[in-house]
Enzyme design. Structure first.
Site, PDB file in Angstrom:
ATOM      1  N   LYS A 220       2.089  15.436  -2.208  1.00 24.42           N
ATOM      2  CA  LYS A 220       1.776  14.185  -1.516  1.00 24.42           C
ATOM      3  C   LYS A 220       0.437  14.275  -0.800  1.00 24.42           C
ATOM      4  O   LYS A 220       0.050  15.348  -0.343  1.00 24.42           O
ATOM      5  CB  LYS A 220       2.871  13.879  -0.479  1.00 24.42           C
ATOM      6  CG  LYS A 220       4.232  13.633  -1.112  1.00 24.42           C
ATOM      7  CD  LYS A 220       5.345  13.652  -0.085  1.00 24.42           C
ATOM      8  CE  LYS A 220       5.571  12.309   0.539  1.00 24.42           C
ATOM      9  NZ  LYS A 220       6.842  12.305   1.322  1.00 24.42           N
TER      10      LYS A 220
ATOM     11  N   TYR B  35      11.302  18.088  -3.850  1.00 20.99           N
ATOM     12  CA  TYR B  35      11.601  16.742  -4.349  1.00 20.99           C
ATOM     13  C   TYR B  35      13.106  16.541  -4.339  1.00 20.99           C
ATOM     14  O   TYR B  35      13.850  17.239  -5.027  1.00 20.99           O
ATOM     15  CB  TYR B  35      11.031  16.548  -5.764  1.00 20.99           C
ATOM     16  CG  TYR B  35      11.263  15.150  -6.280  1.00 20.99           C
ATOM     17  CD1 TYR B  35      10.571  14.068  -5.735  1.00 20.99           C
ATOM     18  CD2 TYR B  35      12.192  14.902  -7.291  1.00 20.99           C
ATOM     19  CE1 TYR B  35      10.786  12.774  -6.184  1.00 20.99           C
ATOM     20  CE2 TYR B  35      12.409  13.606  -7.748  1.00 20.99           C
ATOM     21  CZ  TYR B  35      11.707  12.548  -7.184  1.00 20.99           C
ATOM     22  OH  TYR B  35      11.931  11.272  -7.620  1.00 20.99           O
TER      23      TYR B  35
ATOM     24  N   HIS C 241      16.170   5.935   0.998  1.00 19.88           N
ATOM     25  CA  HIS C 241      15.071   5.776   1.952  1.00 19.88           C
ATOM     26  C   HIS C 241      15.605   4.913   3.105  1.00 19.88           C
ATOM     27  O   HIS C 241      15.982   3.772   2.899  1.00 19.88           O
ATOM     28  CB  HIS C 241      13.882   5.084   1.268  1.00 19.88           C
ATOM     29  CG  HIS C 241      12.763   4.728   2.205  1.00 19.88           C
ATOM     30  ND1 HIS C 241      11.480   5.211   2.061  1.00 19.88           N
ATOM     31  CD2 HIS C 241      12.732   3.938   3.307  1.00 19.88           C
ATOM     32  CE1 HIS C 241      10.724   4.735   3.036  1.00 19.88           C
ATOM     33  NE2 HIS C 241      11.456   3.954   3.798  1.00 19.88           N
TER      34      HIS C 241
ATOM     35  N   ARG D 232       2.664   0.727  12.764  1.00 18.73           N
ATOM     36  CA  ARG D 232       2.325  -0.698  12.628  1.00 18.73           C
ATOM     37  C   ARG D 232       3.607  -1.450  12.345  1.00 18.73           C
ATOM     38  O   ARG D 232       4.667  -0.838  12.200  1.00 18.73           O
ATOM     39  CB  ARG D 232       1.351  -0.889  11.462  1.00 18.73           C
ATOM     40  CG  ARG D 232       1.922  -0.264  10.186  1.00 18.73           C
ATOM     41  CD  ARG D 232       1.128  -0.575   8.957  1.00 18.73           C
ATOM     42  NE  ARG D 232       1.508   0.246   7.822  1.00 18.73           N
ATOM     43  CZ  ARG D 232       2.529   0.005   7.012  1.00 18.73           C
ATOM     44  NH1 ARG D 232       3.292  -1.056   7.193  1.00 18.73           N
ATOM     45  NH2 ARG D 232       2.801   0.808   6.009  1.00 18.73           N
TER      46      ARG D 232
ATOM     47  N   GLU E  64      10.445   6.867   9.165  1.00 20.35           N
ATOM     48  CA  GLU E  64      11.097   6.885   7.850  1.00 20.35           C
ATOM     49  C   GLU E  64      11.786   8.221   7.584  1.00 20.35           C
ATOM     50  O   GLU E  64      11.239   9.279   7.889  1.00 20.35           O
ATOM     51  CB  GLU E  64      10.062   6.635   6.746  1.00 20.35           C
ATOM     52  CG  GLU E  64       9.399   5.277   6.848  1.00 20.35           C
ATOM     53  CD  GLU E  64       8.505   4.942   5.651  1.00 20.35           C
ATOM     54  OE1 GLU E  64       8.319   3.746   5.392  1.00 20.35           O
ATOM     55  OE2 GLU E  64       7.994   5.863   4.980  1.00 20.35           O
TER      56      GLU E  64
ATOM     57  N   GLU F 120       7.975  10.195   7.559  1.00 21.20           N
ATOM     58  CA  GLU F 120       6.719   9.818   8.215  1.00 21.20           C
ATOM     59  C   GLU F 120       6.955   8.698   9.211  1.00 21.20           C
ATOM     60  O   GLU F 120       8.023   8.082   9.238  1.00 21.20           O
ATOM     61  CB  GLU F 120       5.673   9.381   7.182  1.00 21.20           C
ATOM     62  CG  GLU F 120       6.052   8.120   6.437  1.00 21.20           C
ATOM     63  CD  GLU F 120       4.892   7.537   5.626  1.00 21.20           C
ATOM     64  OE1 GLU F 120       3.720   7.769   5.965  1.00 21.20           O
ATOM     65  OE2 GLU F 120       5.163   6.828   4.654  1.00 21.20           O
TER      66      GLU F 120
ATOM     67  N   VAL G 183       6.167  -4.612   6.319  1.00 24.44           N
ATOM     68  CA  VAL G 183       6.441  -5.807   5.498  1.00 24.44           C
ATOM     69  C   VAL G 183       7.896  -6.258   5.675  1.00 24.44           C
ATOM     70  O   VAL G 183       8.189  -7.436   5.810  1.00 24.44           O
ATOM     71  CB  VAL G 183       6.163  -5.475   4.005  1.00 24.44           C
ATOM     72  CG1 VAL G 183       6.710  -6.557   3.086  1.00 24.44           C
ATOM     73  CG2 VAL G 183       4.678  -5.278   3.769  1.00 24.44           C
TER      74      VAL G 183
HETATM   75  P1  ADP Z   1       3.951   6.117   1.325  1.00 31.34           P
HETATM   76  O1  ADP Z   1       3.438   6.455   2.688  1.00 31.34           O
HETATM   77  O2  ADP Z   1       2.914   6.159   0.267  1.00 31.34           O
HETATM   78  O3  ADP Z   1       4.819   4.890   1.288  1.00 31.34           O
HETATM   79  P2  ADP Z   1       6.229   7.892   1.607  1.00 31.34           P
HETATM   80  O4  ADP Z   1       5.986   9.261   2.122  1.00 31.34           O
HETATM   81  O5  ADP Z   1       6.724   6.860   2.570  1.00 31.34           O
HETATM   82  O6  ADP Z   1       4.888   7.352   0.919  1.00 31.34           O
HETATM   83  O7  ADP Z   1       7.198   7.963   0.362  1.00 31.34           O
HETATM   84  C1  ADP Z   1       7.452   6.823  -0.429  1.00 31.34           C
HETATM   85  C2  ADP Z   1       8.614   7.074  -1.358  1.00 31.34           C
HETATM   86  O8  ADP Z   1       8.370   8.214  -2.187  1.00 31.34           O
HETATM   87  C3  ADP Z   1       9.922   7.388  -0.677  1.00 31.34           C
HETATM   88  O9  ADP Z   1      10.595   6.246  -0.247  1.00 31.34           O
HETATM   89  C4  ADP Z   1      10.672   8.117  -1.780  1.00 31.34           C
HETATM   90  O10 ADP Z   1      11.151   7.232  -2.752  1.00 31.34           O
HETATM   91  C5  ADP Z   1       9.570   8.916  -2.432  1.00 31.34           C
HETATM   92  N1  ADP Z   1       9.510  10.277  -1.840  1.00 31.34           N
HETATM   93  C6  ADP Z   1       8.634  10.732  -0.924  1.00 31.34           C
HETATM   94  N2  ADP Z   1       8.878  12.026  -0.620  1.00 31.34           N
HETATM   95  C7  ADP Z   1       9.937  12.419  -1.371  1.00 31.34           C
HETATM   96  C8  ADP Z   1      10.681  13.636  -1.524  1.00 31.34           C
HETATM   97  N3  ADP Z   1      10.372  14.733  -0.834  1.00 31.34           N
HETATM   98  N4  ADP Z   1      11.720  13.645  -2.382  1.00 31.34           N
HETATM   99  C9  ADP Z   1      12.046  12.536  -3.094  1.00 31.34           C
HETATM  100  N5  ADP Z   1      11.391  11.374  -3.009  1.00 31.34           N
HETATM  101  C10 ADP Z   1      10.339  11.294  -2.155  1.00 31.34           C
END
Ligand code: ADP
Length: 463
Positions: A174, A218, A224, A307, A291, A303, A310
Site C-alpha cells: 500500500k 492481506y 470494512h 475529513r 477505519e 487508517e 462521502v
Molecule cells: P484508501 O485510503 O485508498 O481508501 P484503504 O487503506 O482505506 O485505502 O483500503 C481500502 C480497501 O482496500 C479496504 O476497504 C479493503 O477492501 C482493502 N484493503 C486494504 N488493506 C487491506 C488488507 N490488509 N487486507 C485486505 N484488504 C485490504
C-alpha cells in the site's frame, strides 16, 4: 461564528455543505471550473467565483487561487469538502496563515494521519490492534514487521521479502500517502514481491508525489467497518456509530450501511474504547473517520480519514445529527451541540452510490421521495456531467426501522430513480441490493468481485 464560507469543492458535497450553511445563517461562496459553470453548487451559493484558467481538471487543486478567492470575497473560512485538498496539510496551513479558518483538524494532525505508516504507529501507541504489517518500504532503512519505522530502498527489497515471508502470503502493498483505493497491489507469491514493490512505488510517486509504500498481511474477505467521529477543542469526542463499507469494486465503496450487520455490541464497544482516546489525544477537531478491517471476532486499525466522508449521510440518518453543521461548529471554536453520552442511534440506513458510466447531458431526472428517502446530488434536468471529475453523480440514501425495512425502501427508491442522458449504475445497484448474499448481511470486501460475473450476465440479458 463565521459569517461567510468558501467551499473549495464541487458536485454533491459542495451542494451538501451549502445546505447546512444556509440553515446556520452562514453566507456561501462557491468556486467553479469552466466545465462546471452551470453546476448546481454555483446556482445555490450566495456568490460564485470562477477558478481558472482551464484545464478544468486542475481547478479545485489551485491552492493560491482558492485562498485568493476567499480573501477577495470577504470569507472568514474555507471548507475543503471531500477529495481534492481536503486532506492536504499544506493547504490547511496556507489557509490558516492567511488568517482564515480551515474546516478540518490542525495541519500537523492531517499530516500525521495522512501518512498511513505514521497513523499505524500512532494507533498502536494507543493500544489499537493494527493489521499485521511492516513499516515504510521506502528509501532509507530496513523493513521490520509490526508497527513502523524501517524501510528499504527501491533497489533493495531484501528486508521487505523477509518481512513479507514473516507475515505470510498473500500480502498487500500500500502507498503510505494513498487514498481512494489507488496504489494497492496484492501479492500471492514471494517471487512476485520485488516487482510489485517497484510498480507500487512508481504508482504511488505518480499519484501522490510520494513513493513510500508499506506491506500488510492481506486479509481474505474481511469487512470494512468505520466509526464516524465528531470532536471539538474542549475534548468532546462523539461517536455516531459505525458504517459498513464492505461492498466495493476495485477497493472503492459502492454501498454503505449503518449499523454494520457484522459488528457485535462487544466489538463496537472495543472499537470505540480504542478510538476515543486517540482522537482526544490528537486534539482532533471536526469530523473524522477511523477505519478498521474486521475478520471474524477480531478488528484491525487501517487508517483515519481526517475529513467528512462521502458516506456520512447513513450516520446522519441513524443519529439524527447534521454532521456538516457539527463539523463547522467544532472547527470554529464553538462547542458542538452534541453530548457524546446522549448520542442515540435509531433504525437502519443504507446508501447506494450512483455513478456515471460516461459524461453527458441529463435529459430526464426523476428523484425518489417519500418517508426515509434522501437523494444527495448535483444533477438537474439539462445539466451536464463533465468528463474531468469523479464518476459519482449522486447518493441515494434510505432509513428504515430495521435492515429488512431499509432494504425494501432502497429497492423501492432505486426503482423510482430515473436518470436519462448518461449511462449509470442504477440497475447494477438493484442487482447487488437484491442478491441473496447482500440480503443475508454475511459478506466481506470480496463480495462484489465474487458476484460481478453473474451480475454482468444478468445485466447483458436485460433481466
Ligand atoms: P484508501 O485510503 O485508498 O481508501 P484503504 O487503506 O482505506 O485505502 O483500503 C481500502 C480497501 O482496500 C479496504 O476497504 C479493503 O477492501 C482493502 N484493503 C486494504 N488493506 C487491506 C488488507 N490488509 N487486507 C485486505 N484488504 C485490504
Amino acid at each position: 461564528m463565521i459569517k461567510r464560507l468558501l467551499i473549495a469543492n464541487r458536485g454533491e458535497i459542495a451542494v451538501r455543505i451549502i445546505r447546512s450553511c444556509r440553515e446556520m445563517g452562514i453566507e456561501t461562496v462557491a468556486v467553479y471550473s469552466t466545465a462546471d459553470k452551470d453546476s448546481l453548487h454555483v446556482r445555490l451559493a450566495g456568490k460564485a467565483i470562477r477558478i481558472g484558467p482551464p484545464p478544468s481538471a486542475k481547478s479545485y487543486l489551485r491552492k493560491e487561487s482558492l485562498i485568493m478567492a476567499a480573501l477577495h470575497s470577504g470569507c472568514d473560512a474555507i471548507h475543503p469538502g471531500v477529495g481534492f485538498l481536503s486532506e492536504n496539510a499544506e493547504f490547511a496551513r496556507l489557509v490558516r496563515n492567511q488568517g482564515l479558518i480551515f474546516i478540518g483538524p490542525d495541519p500537523q494532525v492531517i499530516e500525521l494521519l495522512g501518512d498511513k505508516v505514521m497513523a499505524r504507529t500512532t494507533a498502536e501507541k494507543y493500544g489499537l490492534p493494527v493489521t499485521p504489517g511492516t513499516g515504510a518500504v521506502g528509501p532509507g532503512a530496513g523493513a521490520q514487521t509490526a508497527g513502523s519505522g524501517g524501510g528499504v530502498s527501491g533497489g533493495n527489497t531484501e528486508g521487505a521479502e523477509e518481512a513479507a515471508a514473516r507475515l505470510g502470503f498473500p500480502v498487500i502493498i500500500k502507498a503510505a500517502a494513498g487514498g481512494g483505493g489507488k496504489g494497492m497491489r496484492i501479492v500471492h507469491k514471494p517471487q512476485d514481491l520485488a516487482e510489485n514493490i517497484r510498480i507500487a512505488r512508481y504508482e504511488a510517486e505518480a499519484n501522490f508525489s510520494d513513493g513510500t509504500v508499506f506491506i500488510e498481511k492481506y486479509l481474505e474477505n474481511p469487512r470494512h467497518v468505520e466509526l464516524q467521529i465528531i470532536a471539538d477543542r474542549t475534548g468532546n469526542v462523539a461517536v455516531l456509530g459505525e458504517r459498513d463499507c464492505s461492498v466495493q469494486k476495485n477497493h472503492q465503496k459502492l454501498i454503505e450501511e449503518s449499523p454494520s450487520p457484522g459488528v457485535t455490541d462487544g466489538m463496537r464497544r472495543a472499537m470505540i474504547a480504542g478510538a476515543v482516546p486517540l482522537f482526544r489525544e490528537l486534539k482532533y477537531q471536526g469530523a473524522g473517520t477511523i477505519e478498521f478491517l474486521v475478520e471474524k471476532d477480531a478488528f484491525y486499525f487501517m487508517e483515519v480519514n481526517a475529513r467528512v466522508q462521502v458516506e456520512h449521510p447513513v450516520s446522519e440518518f441513524v443519529s439524527g445529527v447534521d454532521i456538516i453543521r457539527q463539523q463547522i461548529l467544532a472547527c470554529t471554536g464553538n462547542p458542538m451541540e452534541l453530548d457524546p453520552e446522549a448520542v442515540k442511534l435509531q433504525g437502519w440506513s443504507i446508501e447506494c452510490r450512483i455513478n456515471a458510466g460516461a459524461p453527458g447531458k441529463i435529459s430526464r431526472l426523476e428523484i425518489p421521495g417519500g418517508p426515509g428517502v434522501r437523494f444527495d446530488s448535483f444533477l438537474y434536468t439539462g445539466c451536464s456531467v463533465p468528463p474531468h471529475y469523479d464518476s459519482m453523480v449522486g447518493k441515494l440514501i434510505v432509513h428504515g426501522k430495521d435492515r429488512p425495512h431499509a432494504l425494501a425502501r432502497m429497492d423501492r427508491a432505486l426503482n423510482e430513480l430515473c436518470i436519462e442522458g448518461i449511462p449509470t449504475n442504477i440497475n447494477r445497484q438493484k442487482r447487488i441490493l437484491n442478491h441473496p448474499g447482500f440480503q443475508s448481511g454475511r459478506f466481506g470486501t470480496s463480495f462484489y468481485e465474487e458476484i460481478q460475473e453473474d451480475i454482468e450476465k444478468e445485466l447483458q440479458n436485460g433481466q
